[in-house]
Design a protein around this motif. Sequence first.
Motif, mmCIF file in Angstrom:
data_model
loop_
_atom_site.group_PDB
_atom_site.id
_atom_site.type_symbol
_atom_site.label_atom_id
_atom_site.label_comp_id
_atom_site.label_asym_id
_atom_site.label_seq_id
_atom_site.Cartn_x
_atom_site.Cartn_y
_atom_site.Cartn_z
ATOM 1 N N PHE A 146 45.835 -17.318 9.895
ATOM 2 C CA PHE A 146 46.646 -17.812 11.000
ATOM 3 C C PHE A 146 45.846 -18.658 11.986
ATOM 4 O O PHE A 146 46.424 -19.517 12.659
ATOM 5 C CB PHE A 146 47.386 -16.659 11.695
ATOM 6 N N LEU A 147 44.541 -18.469 12.084
ATOM 7 C CA LEU A 147 43.732 -19.394 12.886
ATOM 8 C C LEU A 147 43.750 -20.785 12.253
ATOM 9 O O LEU A 147 43.940 -21.790 12.947
ATOM 10 C CB LEU A 147 42.292 -18.899 13.035
ATOM 11 N N MET A 148 43.571 -20.833 10.930
ATOM 12 C CA MET A 148 43.595 -22.134 10.245
ATOM 13 C C MET A 148 44.973 -22.788 10.381
ATOM 14 O O MET A 148 45.073 -23.973 10.718
ATOM 15 C CB MET A 148 43.234 -21.970 8.773
ATOM 16 N N ALA A 149 46.021 -22.026 10.123
ATOM 17 C CA ALA A 149 47.367 -22.591 10.193
ATOM 18 C C ALA A 149 47.725 -22.986 11.630
ATOM 19 O O ALA A 149 48.291 -24.054 11.864
ATOM 20 C CB ALA A 149 48.384 -21.587 9.653
ATOM 21 N N GLY A 150 47.385 -22.126 12.576
ATOM 22 C CA GLY A 150 47.711 -22.399 13.980
ATOM 23 C C GLY A 150 47.004 -23.631 14.512
ATOM 24 O O GLY A 150 47.620 -24.493 15.141
ATOM 25 N N ARG A 154 56.596 -27.411 15.954
ATOM 26 C CA ARG A 154 55.343 -27.243 15.224
ATOM 27 C C ARG A 154 54.252 -26.756 16.167
ATOM 28 O O ARG A 154 53.514 -25.826 15.855
ATOM 29 C CB ARG A 154 54.932 -28.574 14.568
ATOM 30 N N VAL A 155 54.193 -27.370 17.347
ATOM 31 C CA VAL A 155 53.177 -26.985 18.334
ATOM 32 C C VAL A 155 53.437 -25.562 18.828
ATOM 33 O O VAL A 155 52.507 -24.746 18.920
ATOM 34 C CB VAL A 155 53.155 -27.988 19.510
ATOM 35 N N VAL A 156 54.686 -25.239 19.120
ATOM 36 C CA VAL A 156 55.035 -23.894 19.576
ATOM 37 C C VAL A 156 54.674 -22.868 18.498
ATOM 38 O O VAL A 156 54.082 -21.823 18.789
ATOM 39 C CB VAL A 156 56.531 -23.803 19.955
ATOM 40 N N THR A 157 55.017 -23.166 17.260
ATOM 41 C CA THR A 157 54.700 -22.258 16.154
ATOM 42 C C THR A 157 53.192 -22.068 16.034
ATOM 43 O O THR A 157 52.709 -20.945 15.848
ATOM 44 C CB THR A 157 55.283 -22.802 14.832
ATOM 45 N N GLY A 158 52.442 -23.146 16.149
ATOM 46 C CA GLY A 158 50.982 -23.055 16.094
ATOM 47 C C GLY A 158 50.423 -22.194 17.210
ATOM 48 O O GLY A 158 49.520 -21.374 16.986
ATOM 49 N N LEU A 159 50.964 -22.333 18.412
ATOM 50 C CA LEU A 159 50.498 -21.513 19.540
ATOM 51 C C LEU A 159 50.816 -20.039 19.315
ATOM 52 O O LEU A 159 49.990 -19.163 19.603
ATOM 53 C CB LEU A 159 51.119 -22.007 20.852
ATOM 54 N N VAL A 160 52.004 -19.748 18.803
ATOM 55 C CA VAL A 160 52.370 -18.359 18.502
ATOM 56 C C VAL A 160 51.422 -17.776 17.457
ATOM 57 O O VAL A 160 50.970 -16.631 17.583
ATOM 58 C CB VAL A 160 53.841 -18.267 18.045
ATOM 59 N N ALA A 216 46.821 -14.247 16.184
ATOM 60 C CA ALA A 216 45.452 -14.085 15.679
ATOM 61 C C ALA A 216 44.525 -13.553 16.775
ATOM 62 O O ALA A 216 43.682 -12.683 16.517
ATOM 63 C CB ALA A 216 44.927 -15.408 15.132
ATOM 64 N N ALA A 217 44.690 -14.046 17.995
ATOM 65 C CA ALA A 217 43.869 -13.570 19.120
ATOM 66 C C ALA A 217 44.125 -12.087 19.385
ATOM 67 O O ALA A 217 43.183 -11.322 19.657
ATOM 68 C CB ALA A 217 44.155 -14.402 20.365
ATOM 69 N N LEU A 218 45.384 -11.673 19.305
ATOM 70 C CA LEU A 218 45.700 -10.258 19.494
ATOM 71 C C LEU A 218 45.019 -9.402 18.427
ATOM 72 O O LEU A 218 44.518 -8.309 18.723
ATOM 73 C CB LEU A 218 47.215 -10.041 19.460
ATOM 74 N N LEU A 219 44.985 -9.902 17.192
ATOM 75 C CA LEU A 219 44.313 -9.157 16.126
ATOM 76 C C LEU A 219 42.801 -9.101 16.349
ATOM 77 O O LEU A 219 42.166 -8.088 16.044
ATOM 78 C CB LEU A 219 44.621 -9.767 14.764
ATOM 79 N N PHE A 255 46.406 -3.540 20.336
ATOM 80 C CA PHE A 255 46.595 -4.981 20.185
ATOM 81 C C PHE A 255 46.887 -5.366 18.733
ATOM 82 O O PHE A 255 47.508 -6.383 18.471
ATOM 83 C CB PHE A 255 45.377 -5.744 20.715
ATOM 84 N N VAL A 256 46.418 -4.544 17.791
ATOM 85 C CA VAL A 256 46.715 -4.790 16.378
ATOM 86 C C VAL A 256 48.221 -4.697 16.158
ATOM 87 O O VAL A 256 48.814 -5.514 15.444
ATOM 88 C CB VAL A 256 45.985 -3.783 15.465
ATOM 89 N N ILE A 257 48.845 -3.700 16.772
ATOM 90 C CA ILE A 257 50.290 -3.515 16.628
ATOM 91 C C ILE A 257 51.023 -4.749 17.142
ATOM 92 O O ILE A 257 51.903 -5.288 16.469
ATOM 93 C CB ILE A 257 50.743 -2.236 17.360
ATOM 94 N N ALA A 258 50.638 -5.216 18.314
ATOM 95 C CA ALA A 258 51.292 -6.395 18.898
ATOM 96 C C ALA A 258 51.048 -7.633 18.039
ATOM 97 O O ALA A 258 51.984 -8.394 17.745
ATOM 98 C CB ALA A 258 50.790 -6.621 20.327
#
Length: 114
Positions: free
Chosen positions: A16-20, A44-50, A55-58, A67-70
Amino acid sequence: MTILRWVLEAILILMFLMAGFGKVAGSKMHREGFEHWRLPQWFRVVTGLVELIGAALLIIGFWHKDFVIAGALVLGVTAIGGIITHLRVKDSFKDMSMILLLGIISFVLLFITI
């Protein structure tokens, strides 16, 4: 179970870091994908930010399990949206397989963490 959780987290973080970053940066593949799916480029930009937030939460989840759950929930719901998008434009199973796999991994991670 902890090692399995870490491995699943790492896989999701990397993917998800690569895709985002690709979506936010506007790579040709992602721009063309959103045109094919008949979605606006701002989405596309919104999806990338999400995806980057998930990924940051993980990443934080390596130290704080909650944070893993979120993160897994955010990425799992995002994957459901991606699957629906592929189904809406009648993409092949091959085109949909990666987001389907990532969605399954997200929900497995969610359920082993709860």
